[in-house]
Scaffold this motif. Structure first.
Motif, PDB file in Angstrom:
ATOM      1  N   THR A  28      19.252 -35.314  12.042  1.00  0.00           N
ATOM      2  CA  THR A  28      20.535 -35.973  11.779  1.00  0.00           C
ATOM      3  C   THR A  28      20.547 -36.522  10.357  1.00  0.00           C
ATOM      4  O   THR A  28      19.629 -37.236   9.957  1.00  0.00           O
ATOM      5  N   ILE A  29      21.584 -36.174   9.616  1.00  0.00           N
ATOM      6  CA  ILE A  29      21.772 -36.706   8.272  1.00  0.00           C
ATOM      7  C   ILE A  29      23.205 -37.230   8.175  1.00  0.00           C
ATOM      8  O   ILE A  29      24.124 -36.630   8.726  1.00  0.00           O
ATOM      9  N   SER A  30      23.367 -38.359   7.510  1.00  0.00           N
ATOM     10  CA  SER A  30      24.680 -39.014   7.422  1.00  0.00           C
ATOM     11  C   SER A  30      25.314 -38.782   6.056  1.00  0.00           C
ATOM     12  O   SER A  30      24.635 -38.784   5.026  1.00  0.00           O
ATOM     13  N   TYR A  31      26.614 -38.622   6.087  1.00  0.00           N
ATOM     14  CA  TYR A  31      27.413 -38.495   4.872  1.00  0.00           C
ATOM     15  C   TYR A  31      28.708 -39.278   5.038  1.00  0.00           C
ATOM     16  O   TYR A  31      29.051 -39.709   6.129  1.00  0.00           O
ATOM     17  N   ARG A  32      29.422 -39.418   3.942  1.00  0.00           N
ATOM     18  CA  ARG A  32      30.750 -40.012   3.951  1.00  0.00           C
ATOM     19  C   ARG A  32      31.689 -39.020   3.269  1.00  0.00           C
ATOM     20  O   ARG A  32      31.319 -38.408   2.267  1.00  0.00           O
ATOM     21  N   ALA A  33      32.878 -38.849   3.816  1.00  0.00           N
ATOM     22  CA  ALA A  33      33.868 -37.944   3.224  1.00  0.00           C
ATOM     23  C   ALA A  33      34.454 -38.622   1.994  1.00  0.00           C
ATOM     24  O   ALA A  33      35.314 -39.499   2.097  1.00  0.00           O
ATOM     25  N   LEU A  34      33.970 -38.250   0.841  1.00  0.00           N
ATOM     26  CA  LEU A  34      34.441 -38.836  -0.412  1.00  0.00           C
ATOM     27  C   LEU A  34      35.811 -38.236  -0.770  1.00  0.00           C
ATOM     28  O   LEU A  34      36.154 -37.139  -0.314  1.00  0.00           O
ATOM     29  N   PRO A  35      36.578 -38.928  -1.578  1.00  0.00           N
ATOM     30  CA  PRO A  35      37.906 -38.402  -1.946  1.00  0.00           C
ATOM     31  C   PRO A  35      37.868 -36.986  -2.516  1.00  0.00           C
ATOM     32  O   PRO A  35      38.748 -36.178  -2.219  1.00  0.00           O
ATOM     33  N   ASP A  37      35.934 -34.680  -1.650  1.00  0.00           N
ATOM     34  CA  ASP A  37      35.608 -33.753  -0.568  1.00  0.00           C
ATOM     35  C   ASP A  37      36.847 -33.382   0.233  1.00  0.00           C
ATOM     36  O   ASP A  37      36.789 -32.494   1.078  1.00  0.00           O
ATOM     37  N   CYS A  38      37.944 -34.076  -0.015  1.00  0.00           N
ATOM     38  CA  CYS A  38      39.146 -33.919   0.815  1.00  0.00           C
ATOM     39  C   CYS A  38      40.202 -33.084   0.100  1.00  0.00           C
ATOM     40  O   CYS A  38      40.221 -32.991  -1.118  1.00  0.00           O
ATOM     41  N   ASP A  39      41.068 -32.484   0.908  1.00  0.00           N
ATOM     42  CA  ASP A  39      42.117 -31.642   0.343  1.00  0.00           C
ATOM     43  C   ASP A  39      43.471 -32.347   0.399  1.00  0.00           C
ATOM     44  O   ASP A  39      43.558 -33.536   0.739  1.00  0.00           O
ATOM     45  N   ILE A  40      44.517 -31.620   0.088  1.00  0.00           N
ATOM     46  CA  ILE A  40      45.860 -32.184   0.031  1.00  0.00           C
ATOM     47  C   ILE A  40      46.345 -32.693   1.399  1.00  0.00           C
ATOM     48  O   ILE A  40      47.225 -33.537   1.490  1.00  0.00           O
ATOM     49  N   ASN A  41      45.727 -32.202   2.480  1.00  0.00           N
ATOM     50  CA  ASN A  41      46.072 -32.663   3.829  1.00  0.00           C
ATOM     51  C   ASN A  41      45.348 -33.949   4.211  1.00  0.00           C
ATOM     52  O   ASN A  41      45.427 -34.387   5.361  1.00  0.00           O
ATOM     53  N   LEU A  42      44.628 -34.516   3.260  1.00  0.00           N
ATOM     54  CA  LEU A  42      43.899 -35.768   3.451  1.00  0.00           C
ATOM     55  C   LEU A  42      42.883 -35.698   4.590  1.00  0.00           C
ATOM     56  O   LEU A  42      42.823 -36.567   5.462  1.00  0.00           O
ATOM     57  N   HIS A  43      42.077 -34.633   4.539  1.00  0.00           N
ATOM     58  CA  HIS A  43      40.913 -34.544   5.411  1.00  0.00           C
ATOM     59  C   HIS A  43      39.859 -33.693   4.704  1.00  0.00           C
ATOM     60  O   HIS A  43      40.144 -33.059   3.690  1.00  0.00           O
ATOM     61  N   LEU A  44      38.642 -33.734   5.241  1.00  0.00           N
ATOM     62  CA  LEU A  44      37.550 -32.962   4.655  1.00  0.00           C
ATOM     63  C   LEU A  44      37.980 -31.502   4.572  1.00  0.00           C
ATOM     64  O   LEU A  44      38.382 -30.902   5.567  1.00  0.00           O
ATOM     65  N   THR A  45      37.917 -30.946   3.371  1.00  0.00           N
ATOM     66  CA  THR A  45      38.374 -29.578   3.170  1.00  0.00           C
ATOM     67  C   THR A  45      37.419 -28.590   3.837  1.00  0.00           C
ATOM     68  O   THR A  45      36.218 -28.834   3.921  1.00  0.00           O
ATOM     69  N   PHE A  84      32.642 -21.187  13.049  1.00  0.00           N
ATOM     70  CA  PHE A  84      33.117 -22.570  13.014  1.00  0.00           C
ATOM     71  C   PHE A  84      34.165 -22.818  14.095  1.00  0.00           C
ATOM     72  O   PHE A  84      35.050 -21.989  14.288  1.00  0.00           O
ATOM     73  N   THR A  85      34.066 -23.973  14.731  1.00  0.00           N
ATOM     74  CA  THR A  85      35.131 -24.445  15.612  1.00  0.00           C
ATOM     75  C   THR A  85      35.476 -25.856  15.163  1.00  0.00           C
ATOM     76  O   THR A  85      34.663 -26.776  15.308  1.00  0.00           O
ATOM     77  N   TYR A  86      36.658 -26.011  14.578  1.00  0.00           N
ATOM     78  CA  TYR A  86      37.129 -27.321  14.122  1.00  0.00           C
ATOM     79  C   TYR A  86      37.854 -27.998  15.281  1.00  0.00           C
ATOM     80  O   TYR A  86      38.737 -27.402  15.891  1.00  0.00           O
ATOM     81  N   ILE A  87      37.491 -29.233  15.558  1.00  0.00           N
ATOM     82  CA  ILE A  87      38.050 -29.938  16.707  1.00  0.00           C
ATOM     83  C   ILE A  87      38.908 -31.126  16.264  1.00  0.00           C
ATOM     84  O   ILE A  87      40.058 -31.238  16.645  1.00  0.00           O
ATOM     85  N   ARG A  88      38.359 -32.009  15.467  1.00  0.00           N
ATOM     86  CA  ARG A  88      39.081 -33.172  14.935  1.00  0.00           C
ATOM     87  C   ARG A  88      38.808 -33.236  13.433  1.00  0.00           C
ATOM     88  O   ARG A  88      37.694 -32.978  12.998  1.00  0.00           O
ATOM     89  N   ASP A  89      39.817 -33.589  12.663  1.00  0.00           N
ATOM     90  CA  ASP A  89      39.597 -33.670  11.215  1.00  0.00           C
ATOM     91  C   ASP A  89      38.776 -34.909  10.854  1.00  0.00           C
ATOM     92  O   ASP A  89      38.679 -35.857  11.616  1.00  0.00           O
ATOM     93  N   ILE A  90      38.174 -34.835   9.682  1.00  0.00           N
ATOM     94  CA  ILE A  90      37.399 -35.948   9.133  1.00  0.00           C
ATOM     95  C   ILE A  90      38.220 -36.519   7.985  1.00  0.00           C
ATOM     96  O   ILE A  90      38.486 -35.837   6.998  1.00  0.00           O
ATOM     97  N   LYS A  91      38.624 -37.750   8.127  1.00  0.00           N
ATOM     98  CA  LYS A  91      39.497 -38.411   7.159  1.00  0.00           C
ATOM     99  C   LYS A  91      38.692 -38.918   5.949  1.00  0.00           C
ATOM    100  O   LYS A  91      37.489 -39.129   6.035  1.00  0.00           O
ATOM    101  N   PRO A  92      39.386 -39.159   4.817  1.00  0.00           N
ATOM    102  CA  PRO A  92      38.705 -39.695   3.633  1.00  0.00           C
ATOM    103  C   PRO A  92      37.979 -41.003   3.958  1.00  0.00           C
ATOM    104  O   PRO A  92      38.469 -41.825   4.733  1.00  0.00           O
TER     105      PRO A  92
END
Length: 178
Positions: A28-35, A37-45, A84-92
């Motif tokens: 397990t490694i932790s990260y944060r969705a930095l700005p 890392d996100c796209d115009i839809n305001l989630h992790l691209t 890949f199976t995307y289930i829930r987006d990751i917000k900024p």
């Protein structure tokens, strides 16, 4: 640029201070969705997921105690396929973990499952098929297992991996030149 910083941080700090897991353990490694890392839809691209997964698999090798050994042997990991199976987006600015584990292997490939989670929320699940190569030749799975010091029973591949393998075989057969 932030991926280079993350790679530097991983290689020169995190791998030196990581815990130890078994070959079939979960890393397990932790990260944060930095700005950035996100796209115009305001989630992790979508393109950031595979890049972060590369770092997570490198960290998994370090936690297994194999990273230095495999680098010394000049074994390079190569991804053959990913699903890949995307289930829930990751917000900024959302903090999330990537859980990585080897789920099995066959005569040619090893299979890794990677999950993006935050708290009790599963954001994405990914299956990766890969090999290690040395001098443009594939390292045989038995040799990799020997170097990893794994002598336990071979795990059964999950049913979704078996179906994915069949799909990849069909896809390859249908698209080869006649």
């Amino acid at each position: 640029m932030n991926l280079y910083f993350r790679l530097f941080w991983l290689m020169f700090w995190r791998v030196r201070h990581c815990r130890r897991i078994d070959f079939l353990g979960t890393s397990t490694i932790s990260y944060r969705a930095l700005p950035l890392d996100c796209d115009i839809n305001l989630h992790l691209t979508n393109s950031r997921y595979p890049a972060l997964m590369d770092l997570a698999r490198t960290y998994m090798l370090a936690e297994m105690g194999l990273l230095k050994r495999f680098l010394k042997l000049k074994w390079l990991p190569i991804v053959n396929a990913a699903e890949f199976t995307y289930i829930r987006d990751i917000k900024p600015l959302c903090k999330f973990d990537i859980q990585s584990r080897v789920v099995g292997w066959d005569e040619k490939y090893f299979y890794v499952e990677q999950r993006f989670v935050s708290g009790d929320t599963l954001h994405c699940i990914v299956h990766v098929r890969g090999v290690f190569v040395n001098n443009r030749k594939q390292v045989p799975i038995p040799e990799m297992l020997k170097e990893a010091g794994f002598d336990g029973p071979e795990p059964c591949l999950p049913p979704e991996i078996e179906k994915w393998k069949a799909f990849l075989t069909l896809k390859k057969e249908r698209n080869l030149p006649a």
